[in-house]
Design a protein around this motif. Structure first.
Motif, PDB file in Angstrom:
ATOM      1  N   UNK A 132       1.072  -0.787  -0.293  1.00 42.81           N
ATOM      2  CA  UNK A 132       0.353   0.155  -0.105  1.00 42.81           C
ATOM      3  C   UNK A 132       0.452   1.500  -0.074  1.00 42.81           C
ATOM      4  N   UNK A 133       2.209   1.208   0.758  1.00 40.87           N
ATOM      5  CA  UNK A 133       3.320   2.551   0.604  1.00 40.87           C
ATOM      6  C   UNK A 133       3.064   2.702  -1.212  1.00 40.87           C
ATOM      7  N   UNK A 134       3.776   1.470  -0.796  1.00 45.19           N
ATOM      8  CA  UNK A 134       4.541   2.007  -3.209  1.00 45.19           C
ATOM      9  C   UNK A 134       3.313   2.084  -3.581  1.00 45.19           C
ATOM     10  N   UNK A 135       1.773   2.150  -3.995  1.00 39.52           N
ATOM     11  CA  UNK A 135       0.042   2.652  -4.637  1.00 39.52           C
ATOM     12  C   UNK A 135       0.730   3.924  -4.023  1.00 39.52           C
ATOM     13  N   UNK A 136       0.569   4.781  -2.164  1.00 42.63           N
ATOM     14  CA  UNK A 136       0.297   5.844  -2.359  1.00 42.63           C
ATOM     15  C   UNK A 136       1.567   6.763  -2.349  1.00 42.63           C
ATOM     16  N   UNK A 137       2.881   5.976  -2.401  1.00 42.20           N
ATOM     17  CA  UNK A 137       3.901   7.077  -2.670  1.00 42.20           C
ATOM     18  C   UNK A 137       4.125   7.627  -4.197  1.00 42.20           C
ATOM     19  N   UNK A 138       3.407   6.304  -5.236  1.00 35.86           N
ATOM     20  CA  UNK A 138       3.304   6.561  -6.546  1.00 35.86           C
ATOM     21  C   UNK A 138       1.959   8.067  -6.333  1.00 35.86           C
ATOM     22  N   UNK A 139       1.220   7.752  -5.821  1.00 32.98           N
ATOM     23  CA  UNK A 139      -0.403   8.904  -6.205  1.00 32.98           C
ATOM     24  C   UNK A 139       1.134   9.748  -5.247  1.00 32.98           C
ATOM     25  N   UNK A 140       1.291  10.133  -4.750  1.00 31.02           N
ATOM     26  CA  UNK A 140       2.004  11.675  -4.044  1.00 31.02           C
ATOM     27  C   UNK A 140       2.782  12.673  -5.677  1.00 31.02           C
ATOM     28  N   UNK A 141       3.446  11.347  -6.084  1.00 31.62           N
ATOM     29  CA  UNK A 141       4.344  11.826  -7.084  1.00 31.62           C
ATOM     30  C   UNK A 141       3.197  12.178  -8.666  1.00 31.62           C
ATOM     31  N   UNK A 142       2.194  11.945  -8.744  1.00 33.17           N
ATOM     32  CA  UNK A 142       1.078  11.725  -9.718  1.00 33.17           C
ATOM     33  C   UNK A 142       0.863  11.453 -10.218  1.00 33.17           C
ATOM     34  N   UNK A 143       1.618  10.009 -10.191  1.00 35.77           N
ATOM     35  CA  UNK A 143       1.516   8.904 -11.329  1.00 35.77           C
ATOM     36  C   UNK A 143      -0.208   8.541 -11.661  1.00 35.77           C
ATOM     37  N   UNK A 144      -0.806   8.385 -12.716  1.00 34.21           N
ATOM     38  CA  UNK A 144      -2.390   8.201 -13.285  1.00 34.21           C
ATOM     39  C   UNK A 144      -2.588   6.859 -12.906  1.00 34.21           C
ATOM     40  N   UNK A 145      -3.710   6.509 -12.123  1.00 35.41           N
ATOM     41  CA  UNK A 145      -4.490   4.711 -12.122  1.00 35.41           C
ATOM     42  C   UNK A 145      -4.091   4.348 -13.894  1.00 35.41           C
TER      43      UNK A 145
END
Length: 148
Positions: A1-14
């Motif tokens: 879950x932390x990896x996904x959270x990090x991706x969201x924080x960096x602006x990655x799209x779904x």
């Protein structure tokens, strides 16, 4: 879950997140429906995260006063009997301002007044009163070189 959270924080799209995890978009959206914690992580926008860090840097630059609640449990055994005593108290913990955080904040927020490099401007004029006869000088150098 932390990896996904990090991706969201960096602006990655779904789509990018689904591709990185190795699942299809439909599976990605199914996960959002079935797992509320996954869905919540995706809702936190990048701007919110940036603002949170900005606030933390500001707080660190100016000093932080934090109220803390402490709870202490002590067990005493006397004559085969256990006595448990719990005490609670509130206190204040103070973290002084951090110079590096202050410099970082000021150079980024008030850069005009807080530049880390100094520029010196020199005004005026410069004149050179030397008279050089370039042609005569070249002839002299040629003759000197030719004689050697």
């Amino acid at each position: 879950m932390l990896i996904v959270k990090s991706m969201v924080h960096k602006g990655w799209t779904n789509d990018e997140i689904a591709d990185y995890i190795g699942i299809t978009q439909s599976t990605f959206y199914d996960w959002q429906k079935k797992h509320p914690e996954f869905s919540e992580v995706l809702k936190e926008p990048k701007e919110y995260c940036v603002a949170k860090v900005e606030n933390a840097v500001y707080a660190r630059a100016t000093g932080i006063e934090k109220t803390i609640h402490e709870k202490e449990t002590v067990t005493v055994e006397k004559d085969g009997k256990k006595t448990i005593t719990t005490t609670e108290k509130d206190g204040v913990c103070y973290y002084p301002p951090d110079t590096r955080a202050a410099i970082f904040y000021l150079t980024n927020r008030a850069g005009k007044d807080w530049k880390q490099k100094q520029q010196t401007e020199i005004k005026g004029s410069l004149s050179v009163d030397a008279k050089i006869d370039a042609v005569a000088r070249l002839k002299e150098m040629r003759e000197k070189h030719h004689d050697e």
